[in-house]
Design a protein around this motif. Structure first.
Motif, short mmCIF file in Angstrom:
data_model
loop_
_atom_site.label_atom_id
_atom_site.label_comp_id
_atom_site.label_asym_id
_atom_site.label_seq_id
_atom_site.Cartn_x
_atom_site.Cartn_y
_atom_site.Cartn_z
N VAL A 186 0.73 -1.30 -0.04
CA VAL A 186 -0.10 0.12 -0.08
C VAL A 186 0.88 1.36 0.08
N SER A 187 0.57 2.09 -0.80
CA SER A 187 1.24 3.54 -0.74
C SER A 187 0.35 4.51 -0.44
N VAL A 188 0.45 5.61 0.22
CA VAL A 188 -0.33 6.78 0.32
C VAL A 188 0.39 7.94 0.29
N LYS A 189 0.06 8.83 -0.49
CA LYS A 189 0.76 10.33 -0.96
C LYS A 189 -0.10 11.30 -0.38
N LEU A 190 0.46 11.98 0.51
CA LEU A 190 -0.32 13.13 1.11
C LEU A 190 0.26 14.44 0.44
N GLU A 191 -0.54 15.38 0.15
CA GLU A 191 -0.15 16.59 -0.52
C GLU A 191 -0.56 17.63 0.38
N VAL A 192 0.13 18.48 0.98
CA VAL A 192 -0.12 19.39 2.10
C VAL A 192 0.36 20.87 1.86
N ARG A 193 -0.50 21.90 1.99
CA ARG A 193 -0.37 23.02 1.71
C ARG A 193 0.82 23.78 2.73
N ASP A 194 1.85 24.44 2.50
CA ASP A 194 2.67 24.88 3.35
C ASP A 194 3.10 26.25 2.86
N GLY A 195 2.17 27.22 3.41
CA GLY A 195 2.30 28.83 3.00
C GLY A 195 1.87 28.70 1.52
N ASP A 196 2.80 29.04 0.73
CA ASP A 196 2.53 29.16 -0.67
C ASP A 196 2.91 27.69 -1.44
N ALA A 197 3.59 27.14 -0.83
CA ALA A 197 3.96 25.67 -1.37
C ALA A 197 3.31 24.62 -1.19
N VAL A 198 3.62 23.44 -1.65
CA VAL A 198 2.61 22.29 -1.49
C VAL A 198 3.73 21.09 -1.48
N ARG A 199 3.57 20.77 -0.01
CA ARG A 199 4.80 19.53 0.15
C ARG A 199 4.09 18.25 0.05
N SER A 200 4.93 17.16 -0.37
CA SER A 200 4.46 15.70 -0.57
C SER A 200 4.99 14.97 0.73
N PHE A 201 4.24 14.14 1.04
CA PHE A 201 4.64 13.23 2.26
C PHE A 201 4.05 11.59 1.81
N THR A 202 5.00 10.75 1.59
CA THR A 202 4.60 9.43 0.95
C THR A 202 4.93 8.29 2.03
N VAL A 203 3.93 7.29 2.12
CA VAL A 203 4.03 6.24 2.59
C VAL A 203 4.09 5.07 1.95
N GLN A 204 5.15 4.26 1.96
CA GLN A 204 5.16 3.00 1.22
C GLN A 204 5.24 1.96 1.99
N ALA A 205 4.24 1.05 2.27
CA ALA A 205 3.97 -0.03 3.34
C ALA A 205 3.97 -1.29 2.59
N ASP A 206 4.75 -2.26 3.17
CA ASP A 206 4.50 -3.71 3.00
C ASP A 206 3.80 -4.22 4.06
N LEU A 207 2.67 -4.89 4.08
CA LEU A 207 1.88 -5.34 5.02
C LEU A 207 2.61 -6.56 5.26
N ARG A 208 3.52 -6.63 6.39
CA ARG A 208 4.40 -7.58 6.73
C ARG A 208 3.55 -8.75 7.25
N ASN A 209 2.59 -8.40 8.02
CA ASN A 209 1.69 -9.70 8.69
C ASN A 209 0.66 -10.28 7.99
N ARG A 210 0.81 -10.04 6.40
CA ARG A 210 0.00 -11.12 5.64
C ARG A 210 0.89 -11.40 4.33
N GLY A 211 0.64 -12.27 3.73
CA GLY A 211 1.16 -12.54 2.33
C GLY A 211 0.42 -12.80 1.33
N ALA A 212 0.94 -12.50 0.09
CA ALA A 212 0.22 -12.46 -0.99
C ALA A 212 0.20 -14.02 -1.69
N THR A 213 -0.66 -14.57 -2.31
CA THR A 213 -0.89 -15.83 -2.77
C THR A 213 -0.56 -15.82 -4.31
#
Length: 213
Positions: A186-213
């Motif tokens: 799962v990836s989640v990208k947040l774009e947040v306004r910081d004054g006149d600029a827009v900053r990006s924060f990204t989460v890249q997560a491997d769901l370690r407690n489950r496995g694909a088949t």
């Protein structure tokens, strides 16, 4: 004896007083503008710092919860984009996800509302709170699988859409059932306004407690 004329009392003429007042007024205006400008800059810097720190903490929390998730039990799509994601996280290590413990909620739903630009978190389908106080411009949630079997375009990334189009489940164009069972990235990208600029924060997560088949 030498004669001297009448002595005048020392003082300022009216013209001199007016000129001095004008100079002091001009100087006061400049100083007041400088003070107010510095105050606004300090306020803006503080507010920007608060927003940045808030977004950083939010992404760290989401990353931690995603990595600990035992299950993805639901997702909602609007306009082809995932706008909500429901996770089950066994925080207390009991071996199963509890849905009715108000003190230790383990079913978490993140929801993005593009209309009023709010990202919220609902715990155990009961209490909903904003994840960020404000300034959110966009949220992009992407669900993928580490399984390459259904990678239709061969780009090395298997999306939930590719899983759905492969008719693994009901092929209804929604991320549910068998599609969610295979999602473990799962990836989640947040774009947040910081004054006149827009900053990006990204989460890249491997769901370690489950496995694909």
């Amino acid at each position: 004896m030498s004669a001297t004329g009448p002595r005048r009392d020392a003082g300022f003429t009216m013209v001199e007083m007016l000129v001095a007042m004008a100079l002091f007024a001009a100087l006061g205006t400049v100083l007041l503008g400088f003070v107010l400008g510095s105050s606004r800059v300090a306020t803006d810097v503080t507010a920007a710092g608060n927003i940045t720190e808030e977004a950083r903490l939010a992404t760290e929390r989401m990353s931690r919860e995603l990595r600990q998730a035992e299950q993805i039990s639901g997702a909602t799509v609007t306009g082809g984009r995932v706008v909500s994601l429901t996770l089950g996280v066994d925080f207390d290590g009991s071996g199963f996800v509890e849905t009715d413990d108000a003190l230790d909620p383990e079913v978490l739903t993140y929801r993005w509302d593009a209309t009023d630009r709010t990202l919220t978190l609902t715990a155990n389908n009961a209490v909903t709170r904003p994840v960020l106080a404000g300034g959110v411009q966009a949220v992009d949630i992407r669900l993928r699988s580490s399984s390459w079997i259904h990678d239709a375009d061969g780009d090395g990334t298997t999306t939930w859409q590719e899983i759905d189009e492969a008719a693994v489940g009901n092929a209804n164009g929604l991320p549910d059932g068998a599609e969610l069972a295979l999602v473990d990235l799962v990836s989640v990208k947040l774009e947040v306004r910081d004054g006149d600029a827009v900053r990006s924060f990204t989460v890249q997560a491997d769901l370690r407690n489950r496995g694909a088949t």
